[in-house]
Design an enzyme around this catalytic site. Structure first.
Site: not given
Length: 467
Positions: A23, A186, A244, A375, A377, A404, A406
């Site tokens: 929390a 995510k 996960h 990726r 994270q 790339d 990103t």
């Protein structure tokens, strides 16, 4: 599963376990994030519930402590957010505590025709069953909607997961239950389906004919600091891999759903997990971290309340197989662990060598296979390694280069912001449905029972903290 029903006015969100780490570190900051984005229902109230006795100001200190005030506007919004919040102590336990919570909910609903109630169970699994029964008996909204949000772990094996579900069945409908896996909130994980089904160039080669193997890694540089007792009871497989990692695997490998409704999406995830063979112990390596090489970081067994003879796996690497037409023969290399050399969640799709690439090979070098790296994270990104000529006026030479992709978004929403908003909207597309849960436990339970068997005497390999 019915269509999403969005909760609007007259909403109360109850955080059970409001004084706990989840929390403090995740839920209250995420709710404040929704406040800043003006995404909370206008008159939404937030009630903290925990066994601790504390004043209203002490409770607000818990809410404010992790939030960085980046501007005067932030400070103003934080004060507005705190006006939504109040606290009820459950220190008396049992029906008296639930009675105090019901009294607060009724007070907040005075003069209103209905009141919608969400209950977030940020609680230890050991007290979950009794708490959800108490909520249903004493705090369920008879004039409005009620929903219960459950954090993993959902049991510790297949049977205990089913037992937990049997405890829920008399009290809550399936469309009132949100099983939260925060990885499904995510940004990059959500983007997997668009990458796969929104790009023809990838959809055409996303199969065993073109892909050699897929690696999924969830590694942490930190150990179990302060959570040794809890982690000793779960280990890396139950803590990360059964939930996960398996959810990421399902999104990577599922067939295209009929639509992106919760019903169709969850059905395809469950279907592909049903095709996955149980993980075999002969295809598995487990480890447990010891002290760091310099002696500064403690071994897992040095953690408080961790026994000296603990066989807990703080690291696991396993190979799995999905025996359907699309993925037959493709190994999935699955890895998770603590106290490793870096914190990284990453997917690597390694394609098969191109037969045409042989014409560009030299006597000392051949071209590498293509690889897509996703990726999750930190520093969200997608890289596609392709082969191309190196610019030169001399002899032409081919080499691998990364395309790339990103992420450059100024602000990516936090996972818990996404999931809490889903619960308010009634959108279960990122909730883990019971058949998915069953299928994932079927994959991992045989291995877990083998490792837990005292007669098997399986001990994890040692590795130094940070290696």
């Amino acid at each position: 599963m019915s269509a999403p029903h969005e909760i609007g006015k007259n909403t109360v969100l109850v955080i059970l376990g409001a004084s706990g780490d989840l929390a403090k570190k995740k839920l209250f900051p995420a709710l404040f994030g929704l406040e800043r984005r003006c995404l909370l229902p206008t008159d939404c109230k937030i009630v903290g519930f925990a066994p601790d006795e504390m004043s209203h100001d002490d409770f607000l200190s818990i809410i404010k402590s992790p939030i960085k005030l980046e501007s005067p506007r932030f400070a103003e919004q934080l004060e507005q957010f705190c006006q939504r919040c109040s606290y009820v102590s459950g220190h008396e336990g049992g029906e008296k505590s639930f009675g105090a919570l019901r009294e607060r909910l009724e007070q907040l609903g005075t003069g209103r025709k209905e009141q919608n109630r969400l209950f977030y169970m940020a609680l230890p699994p050991s007290i979950f069953t009794g708490m959800q029964e108490g909520l249903r008996k004493h705090c369920y909204s008879e004039k409005g909607m009620s929903r219960i949000i459950i954090e993993k772990p959902f049991g510790h094996d297949l049977e205990s997961s089913r037992e937990l579900q049997r405890a829920l069945d008399p009290n809550w409908r399936e469309d009132e239950i949100f099983r939260v896996d925060h990885y499904l909130g995510k940004e990059v994980v959500n983007n997997l389906l668009v990458l796969r089904f929104g790009n023809e160039v990838l959809g055409a080669i996303w199969n065993a004919k073109h892909i050699d193997n897929i690696e999924i890694s969830i590694t942490e540089a930190g150990g179990a600091e302060g959570r040794g007792s809890y982690f000793n009871g779960v280990g890396a497989i139950r803590d990360v891999m059964q939930n996960h990692l398996t959810q990421i695997l399902a999104l990577l490998t599922m067939e295209r759903p009929k639509s992106f409704s919760a019903n169709d999406l969850c059905a395809e995830k469950a279907r592909v997990l049903d095709w996955m063979l149980p993980i075999e112990h002969v295809n598995t390596i487990i480890g447990q971290y010891g002290k760091s090489s310099d002696g500064e970081k403690p071994a897992f067994q040095d953690e408080e309340d961790v026994p000296d003879d603990s066989r807990c796996a703080t690291f696991c690497a396993a190979v799995g197989y999905i025996e359907n037409e699309r993925w037959s023969g493709v190994p999935f290399l699955l890895k998770a662990g603590k106290a490793l050399n870096e914190s990284l969640t990453e997917i690597k799709v390694n394609f098969k060598p191109s037969t045409n690439a042989a014409i560009f090979a030299t006597p000392t070098q051949s071209l590498p296979s293509n690889t897509m790296t996703i990726r999750v994270q930190p520093s969200e990104a997608v890289f596609l390694r392709i082969n191309t000529f190196v610019p030169s006026l001399k002899a032409q030479q081919a080499s691998a280069m990364d395309l790339d992709l990103t992420y450059h978004s100024p602000e990516i929403p936090e996972a818990y912001e996404v999931l809490l908003l889903d619960a308010l909207k009634g959108d279960e597309a990122r909730s883990v449905r019971r058949d998915e849960l069953d299928a994932s436990w079927k994959i991992w339970t045989p291995l877990l029972h083998f490792l837990d068997d005292d007669n098997a005497k399986i001990r994890p390999r040692g590795y130094a903290y940070g290696e």
